[in-house]
Design a protein around this motif. Structure first.
Motif, PDB file in Angstrom:
ATOM      1  N   GLU A 155       0.853  -1.180   0.000  1.00 52.82           N
ATOM      2  CA  GLU A 155       0.000   0.000   0.000  1.00 52.82           C
ATOM      3  C   GLU A 155       0.894   1.236   0.000  1.00 52.82           C
ATOM      4  O   GLU A 155       1.974   1.242   0.581  1.00 52.82           O
ATOM      5  N   TYR A 156       0.379   2.307  -0.658  1.00 59.13           N
ATOM      6  CA  TYR A 156       1.122   3.564  -0.668  1.00 59.13           C
ATOM      7  C   TYR A 156       0.137   4.715  -0.833  1.00 59.13           C
ATOM      8  O   TYR A 156      -0.788   4.632  -1.645  1.00 59.13           O
ATOM      9  N   THR A 157       0.346   5.774  -0.054  1.00 62.31           N
ATOM     10  CA  THR A 157      -0.504   6.959  -0.164  1.00 62.31           C
ATOM     11  C   THR A 157       0.248   8.067  -0.889  1.00 62.31           C
ATOM     12  O   THR A 157       1.325   8.481  -0.457  1.00 62.31           O
ATOM     13  N   ILE A 158      -0.315   8.536  -1.994  1.00 63.71           N
ATOM     14  CA  ILE A 158       0.250   9.667  -2.728  1.00 63.71           C
ATOM     15  C   ILE A 158      -0.121  10.930  -1.958  1.00 63.71           C
ATOM     16  O   ILE A 158      -1.297  11.216  -1.746  1.00 63.71           O
ATOM     17  N   GLU A 159       0.885  11.703  -1.529  1.00 65.37           N
ATOM     18  CA  GLU A 159       0.631  12.813  -0.606  1.00 65.37           C
ATOM     19  C   GLU A 159      -0.258  13.893  -1.205  1.00 65.37           C
ATOM     20  O   GLU A 159      -1.146  14.418  -0.540  1.00 65.37           O
ATOM     21  N   ALA A 160      -0.001  14.282  -2.432  1.00 65.12           N
ATOM     22  CA  ALA A 160      -0.792  15.352  -3.051  1.00 65.12           C
ATOM     23  C   ALA A 160      -0.758  15.185  -4.564  1.00 65.12           C
ATOM     24  O   ALA A 160       0.255  14.773  -5.131  1.00 65.12           O
ATOM     25  N   LEU A 161      -1.874  15.506  -5.179  1.00 65.87           N
ATOM     26  CA  LEU A 161      -1.973  15.400  -6.630  1.00 65.87           C
ATOM     27  C   LEU A 161      -2.787  16.583  -7.145  1.00 65.87           C
ATOM     28  O   LEU A 161      -3.989  16.665  -6.930  1.00 65.87           O
ATOM     29  N   LYS A 162      -2.103  17.520  -7.806  1.00 67.64           N
ATOM     30  CA  LYS A 162      -2.765  18.701  -8.331  1.00 67.64           C
ATOM     31  C   LYS A 162      -3.575  18.367  -9.581  1.00 67.64           C
ATOM     32  O   LYS A 162      -3.372  17.321 -10.201  1.00 67.64           O
ATOM     33  N   GLY A 163      -4.458  19.290  -9.935  1.00 65.60           N
ATOM     34  CA  GLY A 163      -5.278  19.097 -11.122  1.00 65.60           C
ATOM     35  C   GLY A 163      -4.445  18.884 -12.371  1.00 65.60           C
ATOM     36  O   GLY A 163      -3.471  19.604 -12.607  1.00 65.60           O
ATOM     37  N   GLU A 164      -4.818  17.885 -13.149  1.00 59.81           N
ATOM     38  CA  GLU A 164      -4.184  17.514 -14.415  1.00 59.81           C
ATOM     39  C   GLU A 164      -2.771  16.954 -14.239  1.00 59.81           C
ATOM     40  O   GLU A 164      -2.034  16.823 -15.199  1.00 59.81           O
ATOM     41  N   GLU A 165      -2.405  16.602 -13.014  1.00 57.53           N
ATOM     42  CA  GLU A 165      -1.132  15.911 -12.770  1.00 57.53           C
ATOM     43  C   GLU A 165      -1.353  14.406 -12.744  1.00 57.53           C
ATOM     44  O   GLU A 165      -2.427  13.917 -12.395  1.00 57.53           O
ATOM     45  N   THR A 166      -0.283  13.669 -13.107  1.00 57.42           N
ATOM     46  CA  THR A 166      -0.311  12.212 -13.078  1.00 57.42           C
ATOM     47  C   THR A 166       0.825  11.703 -12.200  1.00 57.42           C
ATOM     48  O   THR A 166       1.965  12.152 -12.329  1.00 57.42           O
ATOM     49  N   ALA A 167       0.500  10.802 -11.299  1.00 57.73           N
ATOM     50  CA  ALA A 167       1.509  10.110 -10.499  1.00 57.73           C
ATOM     51  C   ALA A 167       1.735   8.735 -11.120  1.00 57.73           C
ATOM     52  O   ALA A 167       0.774   8.016 -11.411  1.00 57.73           O
ATOM     53  N   LYS A 168       3.000   8.385 -11.321  1.00 58.46           N
ATOM     54  CA  LYS A 168       3.355   7.122 -11.969  1.00 58.46           C
ATOM     55  C   LYS A 168       4.060   6.212 -10.969  1.00 58.46           C
ATOM     56  O   LYS A 168       5.166   6.498 -10.519  1.00 58.46           O
ATOM     57  N   LEU A 169       3.375   5.127 -10.608  1.00 60.18           N
ATOM     58  CA  LEU A 169       3.952   4.114  -9.722  1.00 60.18           C
ATOM     59  C   LEU A 169       4.415   2.929 -10.545  1.00 60.18           C
ATOM     60  O   LEU A 169       3.660   2.405 -11.379  1.00 60.18           O
ATOM     61  N   THR A 170       5.655   2.506 -10.321  1.00 67.01           N
ATOM     62  CA  THR A 170       6.171   1.323 -11.016  1.00 67.01           C
ATOM     63  C   THR A 170       6.739   0.350  -9.992  1.00 67.01           C
ATOM     64  O   THR A 170       7.237   0.756  -8.937  1.00 67.01           O
ATOM     65  N   PHE A 171       6.665  -0.927 -10.322  1.00 64.38           N
ATOM     66  CA  PHE A 171       7.270  -1.951  -9.467  1.00 64.38           C
ATOM     67  C   PHE A 171       7.463  -3.231 -10.280  1.00 64.38           C
ATOM     68  O   PHE A 171       6.849  -3.432 -11.334  1.00 64.38           O
ATOM     69  N   GLU A 172       8.334  -4.093  -9.764  1.00 65.87           N
ATOM     70  CA  GLU A 172       8.652  -5.343 -10.453  1.00 65.87           C
ATOM     71  C   GLU A 172       8.108  -6.526  -9.669  1.00 65.87           C
ATOM     72  O   GLU A 172       7.935  -6.467  -8.440  1.00 65.87           O
ATOM     73  N   ALA A 173       7.844  -7.592 -10.408  1.00 69.56           N
ATOM     74  CA  ALA A 173       7.385  -8.844  -9.801  1.00 69.56           C
ATOM     75  C   ALA A 173       8.044 -10.009 -10.522  1.00 69.56           C
ATOM     76  O   ALA A 173       8.276  -9.964 -11.732  1.00 69.56           O
ATOM     77  N   VAL A 174       8.348 -11.055  -9.769  1.00 66.98           N
ATOM     78  CA  VAL A 174       8.976 -12.250 -10.326  1.00 66.98           C
ATOM     79  C   VAL A 174       7.915 -13.337 -10.475  1.00 66.98           C
ATOM     80  O   VAL A 174       7.148 -13.609  -9.543  1.00 66.98           O
TER      81      VAL A 174
END
Length: 292
Positions: A215-234
């Protein structure tokens, strides 16, 4: 001759100054704000009787009448959902009366600037009421969209894949605080690479849940902004062939009553290849010096 006399004291007339403040200069639909009206008699030695304070809330704000107080004590007032009228019985020179009350911001209020104006009437100068005002800006609620991607739509047992979760606030001018709780539960047969989680390309600490969830909480996201989370899995080496679907869960704190977003992405695990080998010779009998 007898000269009877009687003294009288002429008291100065009182004069009023008033200010109005709010505890939040920016609010969101559904929040509660606290207003304060300070009324002061500025003339030393004077006494004002029955100072009338009226307040009419702007459209989209509703008074909480139970919260209305004068100098910290519950006030007797004529109140409606849109405003109130309260009388200060006495206000001596250099004294200040403080009126506080709460107002609820409607969930469907229009975004923009809203001004609240009070009216304070000096009984010794009733034709010139003091009208302190205070503005507040209503910010629009953010609206989230999300998508989930994978860098391989077909994988082999033992391989590593990279997932991407894009979370976008689509409402211009808004800002979502604690923007989104992103939860990701990998399907059975996949294991999270724990130090691989990144936000916009930078490594982050996440709350790990076992070996295949976080789990992860994105602290703030302004209008028309995109947060990109990436991670790997085996992918497990002994996983069965077939389709694996990974689903993320994203919640919007601006709209907690809305169902969470659940973007998903499938990937196909191909079966392991099996190798068979045979060897042949063109002659089952040979003589010394021959070629086979």
């Amino acid at each position: 001759p007898v000269k009877p006399e009687v003294p009288t004291t002429v008291e100065p007339l009182g004069d009023i100054v008033a200010e109005k403040v709010i505890n939040k200069s920016k609010v969101k639909p559904g929040e509660t704000v606290t207003y304060t009206i300070n009324v002061k008699n500025t003339v030393e030695g004077s006494t004002l009787k029955d100072v009338v304070v009226k307040d009419h809330l702007p459209k989209g704000f509703t008074l909480d009448a139970t919260s209305l107080q004068v100098n910290g004590e519950a006030a007797t007032a004529k109140a409606t959902k849109d405003g109130f009228e309260v009388v200060i019985p006495e206000l001596k020179g250099l004294e200040t009366a403080t009126i506080t009350f709460n107002a609820d911001v409607s969930k469907d209020i229009e975004a923009g600037k809203h001004v609240n104006v009070a009216e304070v009437t000096n009984p010794e100068d009733p034709d010139k009421p003091v009208k302190p005002e205070v503005p507040t800006t209503v910010d629009p609620l953010g609206e989230l969209e999300a998508e989930k991607l994978i860098n391989k739509d077909k994988v082999q047992p033992g391989e590593t894949v990279e997932y991407t979760i894009n979370v976008t606030n689509t409402v211009k001018g808004s800002k979502v605080e604690n923007a989104a709780l992103v939860a990701d539960q990998l399907p059975a047969g996949m294991t999270l690479v724990k130090d691989s989680v990144k936000l916009n390309g930078k490594a982050i600490d996440v709350k790990l849940i076992g070996d295949n969830a976080f789990e992860y909480t994105i602290e703030a996201l302004k209008g028309e902004e995109t947060a990109k989370l990436t991670f790997e899995a085996v992918v497990s080496k002994d996983i069965d062939a077939g389709t694996l679907v990974n689903v993320a869960i994203i919640t919007n704190p601006d709209k907690p009553e809305d169902p969470p977003l659940t973007p998903e992405v499938p990937t196909t695990v191909e079966p392991k290849g099996a190798i068979e080998a045979t060897k042949e010779i063109n002659k089952d009998k040979v003589k010394p010096g021959e070629t086979v």
